[in-house]
Write an enzyme that holds these catalytic residues in place. Structure first.
Site, mmCIF file in Angstrom:
data_model
loop_
_atom_site.group_PDB
_atom_site.id
_atom_site.type_symbol
_atom_site.label_atom_id
_atom_site.label_comp_id
_atom_site.label_asym_id
_atom_site.label_seq_id
_atom_site.Cartn_x
_atom_site.Cartn_y
_atom_site.Cartn_z
ATOM 1 N N LYS A 250 0.682 -1.180 0.086
ATOM 2 C CA LYS A 250 0.002 -0.027 -0.036
ATOM 3 C C LYS A 250 0.838 1.386 -0.128
ATOM 4 O O LYS A 250 0.551 2.366 -0.709
ATOM 5 C CB LYS A 250 -0.869 -0.023 1.184
ATOM 6 N N LYS B 95 -5.841 -9.486 -5.913
ATOM 7 C CA LYS B 95 -7.106 -10.132 -5.163
ATOM 8 C C LYS B 95 -8.334 -9.040 -5.538
ATOM 9 O O LYS B 95 -8.133 -7.885 -5.727
ATOM 10 C CB LYS B 95 -6.686 -10.285 -3.744
ATOM 11 N N LYS C 111 -12.144 -4.277 -2.211
ATOM 12 C CA LYS C 111 -13.186 -3.123 -2.126
ATOM 13 C C LYS C 111 -12.597 -1.710 -2.564
ATOM 14 O O LYS C 111 -13.351 -0.531 -2.974
ATOM 15 C CB LYS C 111 -14.033 -2.794 -0.942
HETATM 16 P P1 TYM Z 1 -10.716 -6.072 5.178
HETATM 17 O O1 TYM Z 1 -11.433 -5.191 5.388
HETATM 18 O O2 TYM Z 1 -9.614 -6.068 3.893
HETATM 19 O O3 TYM Z 1 -11.172 -7.445 4.801
HETATM 20 C C1 TYM Z 1 -12.022 -8.233 5.706
HETATM 21 C C2 TYM Z 1 -11.978 -9.891 5.565
HETATM 22 O O4 TYM Z 1 -12.302 -9.966 4.370
HETATM 23 C C3 TYM Z 1 -11.156 -10.917 3.706
HETATM 24 N N1 TYM Z 1 -10.845 -10.703 2.325
HETATM 25 C C4 TYM Z 1 -10.885 -11.448 1.253
HETATM 26 N N2 TYM Z 1 -11.061 -12.863 1.349
HETATM 27 C C5 TYM Z 1 -10.935 -13.501 0.220
HETATM 28 N N3 TYM Z 1 -10.736 -13.204 -0.909
HETATM 29 C C6 TYM Z 1 -10.646 -11.820 -0.918
HETATM 30 N N4 TYM Z 1 -10.338 -11.101 -2.175
HETATM 31 C C7 TYM Z 1 -10.856 -10.953 0.222
HETATM 32 N N5 TYM Z 1 -10.410 -9.473 0.490
HETATM 33 C C8 TYM Z 1 -10.629 -9.591 1.871
HETATM 34 C C9 TYM Z 1 -9.995 -10.460 4.666
HETATM 35 O O5 TYM Z 1 -8.941 -11.391 4.755
HETATM 36 C C10 TYM Z 1 -10.735 -10.192 6.034
HETATM 37 O O6 TYM Z 1 -10.615 -11.593 6.679
HETATM 38 N N6 TYM Z 1 -7.560 -5.067 9.063
HETATM 39 C C11 TYM Z 1 -8.639 -5.959 8.633
HETATM 40 C C12 TYM Z 1 -9.795 -5.832 9.611
HETATM 41 C C13 TYM Z 1 -9.355 -5.895 10.835
HETATM 42 C C14 TYM Z 1 -9.256 -7.088 11.523
HETATM 43 C C15 TYM Z 1 -9.094 -6.751 12.844
HETATM 44 C C16 TYM Z 1 -9.520 -8.443 11.395
HETATM 45 C C17 TYM Z 1 -9.194 -4.698 11.564
HETATM 46 N N7 TYM Z 1 -8.863 -5.486 13.094
HETATM 47 C C18 TYM Z 1 -8.975 -7.605 14.006
HETATM 48 C C19 TYM Z 1 -9.254 -9.355 12.429
HETATM 49 C C20 TYM Z 1 -8.987 -8.851 13.569
HETATM 50 C C21 TYM Z 1 -8.997 -5.675 7.016
HETATM 51 O O7 TYM Z 1 -8.954 -4.464 6.776
HETATM 52 O O8 TYM Z 1 -9.854 -6.643 6.654
#
Ligand code: TYM
Length: 321
Positions: free
Chosen positions: A108, A189, A192
């Site tokens: 990023k 990947k 969003k």
């Molecule tokens: P985020 O918002 O990027 O993604 C949320 C969840 O979706 C999964 N994910 C995917 N899985 C499969 N294919 C994809 N293309 C894909 N894109 C996203 C991510 O692995 C995630 O499980 N930092 C984290 C959120 C967070 C968090 C936490 C997670 C904040 N605090 C504490 C666990 C524990 C995030 O930005 O996820």
């Protein structure tokens, strides 16, 4: 046992978030689990405050619509004081090198004019999210496992330096759909926050748009309908999506189809069927702002109360507070 996970409202929730994460959170839930909207994490890159507020709301509605119980959700910024305090304690247990090594930070930061310090320290805030609630398991997609590893290291380090306070968490990953790829460019990947949304199916897209996006998915000219992720990544992605929606394996679903066109139709119908109830429910939640506000307020109260003792103990052990 407590499971905890989150989604960042950096854009509209997409199919990868749903198949790789949210759907499992709803299906596996036990009473102690917590799932939240990590809005503080969306501030690590340039963003619009009004848009962030509305995306947080929409994302909370999506979590509830997916079937996560209202008493298991909250919005991260409602705990900003507790998390801010714990983040500082954990930043002082984390080395610069550890933070700078995070793959997501490197990806990023690359290509951004100004790199916000929060982008570097965000995995530490994520560790605070996890450790404040005493989570044992953190169900995430593949892209987040490194951050959960960091939370493990910080918990262990703090416990052995200052005394046992934190539960050492572990990441648990989905079988299929742990990494759903972009439909237009299957080498990256699905995300969003991707600028060009042609290859991204958002969970609240209307069914015709979903069909259109899937019908234009990149495949190849091999005309071989087999599951070969290394050689045919676009096709493999479609097979994985279909497998995930139908509860079968990608190899099995490949055997049911002979042409790419026919496969795409099957994928589109499976995705539309999977998302239809979610979309309808989410729109209902969004139509009732007062109801959503009261779920949010109750969730904040519960999560704050739950994390209180761990935060107090961590501050005390660290010699402050
Ligand atoms: P985020 O918002 O990027 O993604 C949320 C969840 O979706 C999964 N994910 C995917 N899985 C499969 N294919 C994809 N293309 C894909 N894109 C996203 C991510 O692995 C995630 O499980 N930092 C984290 C959120 C967070 C968090 C936490 C997670 C904040 N605090 C504490 C666990 C524990 C995030 O930005 O996820």
């Amino acid at each position: 046992m407590t499971r905890l996970s989150a989604i960042t409202p950096s854009g509209h929730a997409q199919l990868g978030n749903y198949l790789g994460a949210i759907r499992r959170w709803a299906g596996e839930g036990s009473p102690g689990d917590l799932y939240f909207v990590s809005d503080l994490h969306a501030m690590t890159v340039s963003y619009n405050p009004a848009k962030l507020r509305s995306l947080s709301r929409e994302t909370l509605a999506v979590l509830l619509a997916a079937g996560i119980a209202p008493d298991r959700v909250f919005v991260q910024s409602d705990l900003v004081r507790e998390l801010g305090a714990l983040s500082w304690v954990l930043e002082c247990a984390c080395s610069y090198g550890e933070a700078a090594r995070m793959t997501q930070f490197k990806q990023k930061a690359d290509g951004q004019g100004v790199v916000r310090l929060g982008l570097l320290t965000y995995p530490v805030l994520m560790a605070a999210d996890i450790l404040l609630q005493g989570a044992d398991e953190v169900p995430v997609g593949q892209d987040q496992t490194q951050h959960v590893e960091l939370a493990r290291s910080l918990a262990r380090r703090f416990n052995s330096t200052y005394g046992d306070v934190f539960v050492v968490p572990r990441a648990v990953m989905a079988g299929t759909a742990a990494r759903v790829m972009d439909l237009s460019d299957p080498t990256r990947k699905m995300s969003k926050s991707t600028q060009d949304s042609a290859g991204v199916v958002f969970v609240l897209d209307d069914p015709d748009l979903v069909r259109r996006k899937i019908s234009r998915a990149a495949t190849d000219s091999d005309n071989r309908l087999e599951y070969r992720p290394t050689f045919q990544p676009g096709l493999a992605n479609l097979l994985e999506i279909l497998a995930s929606c139908t509860g079968r394996s990608p190899i099995e679903v490949a055997e049911d189809h002979t042409t790419y066109g026919e496969l795409k139709e099957a994928v589109a119908e499976a995705v539309v069927a999977e998302l239809a109830p979610l979309r309808a429910q989410a729109l209902e939640y969004l139509d009732d702002p007062a109801g959503l506000d009261s779920i949010r307020a109750a969730g904040a109260e519960r999560a704050r109360e739950r994390g209180k003792h761990i935060l107090e103990a961590a501050l005390r052990m660290a010699g402050v507070g």
